[in-house]
Design an enzyme around this catalytic site. Structure first.
Site, PDB file in Angstrom:
ATOM      1  N   MET A  30      72.112  -8.297  27.603  1.00 27.56           N
ATOM      2  CA  MET A  30      71.358  -7.255  29.476  1.00 27.56           C
ATOM      3  C   MET A  30      70.384  -8.535  29.453  1.00 27.56           C
ATOM      4  O   MET A  30      69.610  -8.294  30.729  1.00 27.56           O
ATOM      5  CB  MET A  30      71.081  -6.483  29.776  1.00 27.56           C
ATOM      6  CG  MET A  30      72.158  -5.148  28.929  1.00 27.56           C
ATOM      7  SD  MET A  30      72.550  -3.658  30.235  1.00 27.56           S
ATOM      8  CE  MET A  30      71.087  -2.860  30.216  1.00 27.56           C
ATOM      9  N   HIS A  37      66.005  -8.863  19.999  1.00 29.68           N
ATOM     10  CA  HIS A  37      67.100  -9.797  20.373  1.00 29.68           C
ATOM     11  C   HIS A  37      67.680 -11.141  19.387  1.00 29.68           C
ATOM     12  O   HIS A  37      68.379 -11.676  19.066  1.00 29.68           O
ATOM     13  CB  HIS A  37      67.278 -10.273  21.718  1.00 29.68           C
ATOM     14  CG  HIS A  37      67.270  -9.182  22.841  1.00 29.68           C
ATOM     15  ND1 HIS A  37      66.567  -9.120  23.715  1.00 29.68           N
ATOM     16  CD2 HIS A  37      68.210  -7.732  22.717  1.00 29.68           C
ATOM     17  CE1 HIS A  37      66.291  -7.817  24.254  1.00 29.68           C
ATOM     18  NE2 HIS A  37      67.551  -7.431  24.646  1.00 29.68           N
TER      19      HIS A  37
HETATM   20  O1  PAF Z   1      72.505  -2.714  24.300  1.00 32.35           O
HETATM   21  C1  PAF Z   1      72.384  -3.296  25.245  1.00 32.35           C
HETATM   22  O2  PAF Z   1      71.684  -4.439  25.752  1.00 32.35           O
HETATM   23  C2  PAF Z   1      73.386  -2.995  25.863  1.00 32.35           C
HETATM   24  O3  PAF Z   1      74.298  -2.120  25.891  1.00 32.35           O
HETATM   25  C3  PAF Z   1      75.511  -3.368  25.801  1.00 32.35           C
HETATM   26  C4  PAF Z   1      75.224  -4.071  24.230  1.00 32.35           C
HETATM   27  C5  PAF Z   1      74.332  -5.370  25.790  1.00 32.35           C
HETATM   28  C6  PAF Z   1      76.512  -3.817  26.554  1.00 32.35           C
HETATM   29  O4  PAF Z   1      75.474  -3.781  28.610  1.00 32.35           O
END
Ligand code: PAF
Length: 281
Positions: A30, A37
């Site tokens: 997101m 990430h």
């Molecule tokens: O983990 C996240 O950032 C969200 O839940 C995802 C998997 C991108 C789904 O919107």
């Protein structure tokens, strides 16, 4: 690295890579990217030849009183981070393309979605499962990478991929922590300095659980009580939402910690709700 907003364009670029025989790795996010990430992007790179990162703040997974409007959005910064981590394509669709007018189809995963975070965030995993199923159909990855910090989400996605026959391998990357043990999260940015100072209490409570189990004290009720006591002491600004001691595969509560147990917790600070977990093997 390409940045793409339209679904047809995404499909075209991914198909071209496939024709060249390259496997497709996918990291759904997101945005508001942090080192956690980036570690997933690097992991996807090791598992596949062409890495797609999606950046989409999914309205369907936010409750009416949650932080959808204020969720941090900075595509330029996020794209630069994706590039630095080695992504090949950033897919940042518009909400109206993902959920056009008259959108009606949702995916619910059942039992796994109900406990832990599911109990305090009704509808959250339905929103996650729906968008992930849609993103899987758009990207058609061979491998998709999720973070262990959202352990329940990872379990829900594994079940979804199996139940709906998505030909994708789900890989889960380890939690990345700040130096003081706080699990990295986009929501850490909301914390006030006083809350931030208390936030490592989650990690400390999980370490305490590990230590108790290692010293032979395996009764879940006792472990939970000790964890709550520690959080009350170290994080008086926080309110424990839940401490869950569950089977790591089924997420069903267990009374005695055995091998493959997930200890998960959520603590609500005035500025952000934080989660963390540990698997005891
Ligand atoms: O983990 C996240 O950032 C969200 O839940 C995802 C998997 C991108 C789904 O919107």
């Amino acid at each position: 690295m390409r940045i793409v907003k339209s679904i047809p364009q995404l499909r075209k670029l991914v198909a071209a890579q496939r024709t060249k025989g390259r496997s497709i790795g996918f990291v759904p996010t997101m945005g508001a990217l942090h080192e956690g990430h980036l570690s997933l992007i690097r992991l996807a790179q090791r598992k596949s030849k062409y890495v797609v990162v999606s950046i989409f703040v999914n309205p369907a997974q936010f409750g009416p009183k949650e932080d959808l409007a204020k969720y941090p959005r900075d595509l330029k910064r996020d794209a630069a981070l994706c590039r630095s981590a080695g992504a090949d394509l950033v897919f940042a669709p518009r909400a109206r393309d993902v959920y056009p007018d008259n959108y009606h189809t949702y995916v619910t995963v059942g039992q796994l979605s109900e406990g832990l975070c599911g109990a305090s965030r009704p509808g959250h995993f339905k929103g996650v499962a729906t968008v992930v199923a849609k993103l899987f159909n758009m990207v058609q990855p061979d491998v998709a990478v999720f973070g262990q910090k959202d352990a329940q989400q990872a379990a829900v996605i594994r079940q979804l991929a199996r139940d709906l026959d998505f030909p994708v391998r789900i890989v889960v990357g380890p939690i990345v922590r700040e130096r003081d043990g706080l699990a990295m999260s986009s929501r850490n940015a909301y914390l006030t300095p006083a809350e931030r100072a208390q936030a490592p209490a989650l990690h400390h409570a999980l370490n305490l659980a590990k230590w108790l189990v290692r010293s032979g004290r395996r009764e879940s009720g006792m472990v939970k009580r000790e964890m709550m006591r520690m959080i009350a002491r170290e994080a008086p600004l926080g309110e424990v939402d839940y401490v869950g001691i569950v089977n790591n595969r089924t997420l069903e509560p267990i009374t005695k910690v055995t091998s493959d147990t997930l200890v998960a917790l959520a603590v609500k600070f005035p500025s952000a709700r934080l989660i963390d977990n540990v698997v005891i093997r």
